[in-house]
Design a protein around this motif. Sequence first.
Motif, PDB file in Angstrom:
ATOM      1  N   ASP A  63       0.746  -1.283  -0.104  1.00  0.00           N
ATOM      2  CA  ASP A  63       0.037  -0.140  -0.016  1.00  0.00           C
ATOM      3  C   ASP A  63       0.793   1.189   0.285  1.00  0.00           C
ATOM      4  O   ASP A  63       0.184   2.213   0.625  1.00  0.00           O
ATOM      5  N   ASN A  64       2.021   1.235  -0.737  1.00  0.00           N
ATOM      6  CA  ASN A  64       2.687   2.097  -0.605  1.00  0.00           C
ATOM      7  C   ASN A  64       2.632   3.043  -2.031  1.00  0.00           C
ATOM      8  O   ASN A  64       1.927   2.504  -3.099  1.00  0.00           O
ATOM      9  N   PRO A  65       2.663   4.399  -1.900  1.00  0.00           N
ATOM     10  CA  PRO A  65       2.228   5.335  -3.039  1.00  0.00           C
ATOM     11  C   PRO A  65       2.798   5.045  -4.299  1.00  0.00           C
ATOM     12  O   PRO A  65       4.030   4.488  -4.456  1.00  0.00           O
ATOM     13  N   VAL A  66       2.110   5.169  -5.384  1.00  0.00           N
ATOM     14  CA  VAL A  66       2.660   5.078  -6.823  1.00  0.00           C
ATOM     15  C   VAL A  66       3.515   6.648  -7.123  1.00  0.00           C
ATOM     16  O   VAL A  66       2.992   7.545  -6.827  1.00  0.00           O
ATOM     17  N   THR A  67       4.829   6.216  -7.601  1.00  0.00           N
ATOM     18  CA  THR A  67       5.772   7.299  -7.708  1.00  0.00           C
ATOM     19  C   THR A  67       6.210   7.461  -9.043  1.00  0.00           C
ATOM     20  O   THR A  67       6.861   8.581  -9.566  1.00  0.00           O
ATOM     21  N   ALA A  68       5.877   6.404 -10.039  1.00  0.00           N
ATOM     22  CA  ALA A  68       6.351   6.737 -11.439  1.00  0.00           C
ATOM     23  C   ALA A  68       5.344   5.746 -12.097  1.00  0.00           C
ATOM     24  O   ALA A  68       4.775   4.769 -11.574  1.00  0.00           O
ATOM     25  N   TYR A 107       1.997   1.194 -19.757  1.00  0.00           N
ATOM     26  CA  TYR A 107       2.855   1.691 -18.611  1.00  0.00           C
ATOM     27  C   TYR A 107       2.442   1.105 -17.417  1.00  0.00           C
ATOM     28  O   TYR A 107       1.231   0.729 -17.146  1.00  0.00           O
ATOM     29  N   TYR A 108       3.616   0.860 -16.704  1.00  0.00           N
ATOM     30  CA  TYR A 108       3.397   0.032 -15.594  1.00  0.00           C
ATOM     31  C   TYR A 108       3.586   0.972 -14.242  1.00  0.00           C
ATOM     32  O   TYR A 108       4.329   1.875 -14.340  1.00  0.00           O
ATOM     33  N   ALA A 109       2.844   0.795 -13.267  1.00  0.00           N
ATOM     34  CA  ALA A 109       2.851   1.607 -12.065  1.00  0.00           C
ATOM     35  C   ALA A 109       4.147   0.954 -11.045  1.00  0.00           C
ATOM     36  O   ALA A 109       4.427  -0.116 -11.265  1.00  0.00           O
ATOM     37  N   TYR A 110       4.840   2.090 -10.486  1.00  0.00           N
ATOM     38  CA  TYR A 110       6.033   1.764  -9.887  1.00  0.00           C
ATOM     39  C   TYR A 110       5.998   2.714  -8.682  1.00  0.00           C
ATOM     40  O   TYR A 110       5.441   3.724  -8.587  1.00  0.00           O
ATOM     41  N   SER A 111       6.687   1.975  -7.695  1.00  0.00           N
ATOM     42  CA  SER A 111       6.603   2.535  -6.186  1.00  0.00           C
ATOM     43  C   SER A 111       7.885   2.701  -5.725  1.00  0.00           C
ATOM     44  O   SER A 111       9.012   1.658  -5.749  1.00  0.00           O
ATOM     45  N   ARG A 112       8.544   3.902  -5.423  1.00  0.00           N
ATOM     46  CA  ARG A 112       9.974   3.991  -4.998  1.00  0.00           C
ATOM     47  C   ARG A 112      10.129   3.284  -3.755  1.00  0.00           C
ATOM     48  O   ARG A 112      11.034   2.585  -3.488  1.00  0.00           O
ATOM     49  N   GLU A 113       9.214   3.362  -2.755  1.00  0.00           N
ATOM     50  CA  GLU A 113       9.444   2.849  -1.405  1.00  0.00           C
ATOM     51  C   GLU A 113       9.490   1.311  -1.634  1.00  0.00           C
ATOM     52  O   GLU A 113      10.363   0.485  -0.713  1.00  0.00           O
ATOM     53  N   ASP A 114       8.801   0.829  -2.575  1.00  0.00           N
ATOM     54  CA  ASP A 114       8.887  -0.853  -2.794  1.00  0.00           C
ATOM     55  C   ASP A 114       9.815  -1.093  -3.658  1.00  0.00           C
ATOM     56  O   ASP A 114      10.476  -2.322  -3.655  1.00  0.00           O
ATOM     57  N   ASN A 115      10.465   0.022  -4.247  1.00  0.00           N
ATOM     58  CA  ASN A 115      11.694  -0.215  -5.298  1.00  0.00           C
ATOM     59  C   ASN A 115      11.341  -1.353  -6.327  1.00  0.00           C
ATOM     60  O   ASN A 115      12.001  -2.156  -6.747  1.00  0.00           O
TER      61      ASN A 115
END
Length: 335
Positions: A63-68, A107-115
């Motif tokens: 549940d970490n934010p989407v950053t890219a 496009y694929y969602a990416y989370s910085r916190e999840d890396n």
Amino acid sequence: MVRSIYTGISGVGIVCCLLLLVSAAIAPVSARGDTISDIEPGDTVFVYEEGLNLSALRNQTTDNPVTALVKYYDDDTGKGEQNRISIPDETAFDLDDALVEEDTGLYYAYSREDNARTGKRIMVRYPDLRIEPVLAAPNHADRIEGISIPTGTAIAFKVISLYVGTQYVAGDEHASVDIVVTTPDGAELTTFKGQDLSDLPITATHIYTDDPGMAGPIVLDRLQEGEYQVRAEWRSPQGFADSAEDSNVVTFYSGDRIGVNTTVPTVTTTTITGTPTTAPTTLAPTETATETTAPETSVPETTGTVPATTPTQAPLTLISVLAALSLGILVMTRK
């Protein structure tokens, strides 16, 4: 008795299924979440959209934010990144043209916190818009672009948006367009022949302006003759209206068909004026005049001879008479 009960239950089941199918058919299609800005996995988002909420693209476990948003070459996550779109705020994201340019697609969602990728993906496209003038229903298959339309003909406009019509929808919310008609004298109108062509909802891949609930057919009577240009402009959402490209521009002509009205005599007159046969016509009188001159010249010569002969005979006769008289007088004198 058992068979009757079973049959009755089966009948009720069939009726319920049919009701469910009918309800599903008439229920509003919701391609997105609760509002048009709530993006769900698998949705199509469009360049120039504003205030998008991408939180539904999160990894459900972390549940970490989407950053890219990341696009890979050939849509293969094992290959390198083709484009990466940074997302400062997943709940209020504006998809600008500069972030996408020509890199539309998956496009694929990416989370910085999840890396890591979140496992959710969406499609990114530009809003598409096209228009065609056609004959009114039931003759929508007859396109009229670039031809002369007889007075009294009923026409309609076909608006085509393959992706916006099916993907930009949440409940009853759709994108909309204005159809702008440019008259032969340059006036731009969104109300044409009594029909309001503004704020038309794009509810399908293509719509017609004379569809039920739409503006209605346009009858071409008492119109200024000449060329009319028509285009569709985005009305909503505001991002489309501000930045997205308008549709193509199409033309039609008001007036009688060629060969039926007075245009043909006009063309014939012009052709005659420009025909080079005038030169021989001019030369003919000249040749005739030359031939006529010769007889006219010989007539005076003949006429001149007649007067010359008459005065010459008169003096000769007078001399003869005088000579005879002189001879008579001489004879008498001698006697």
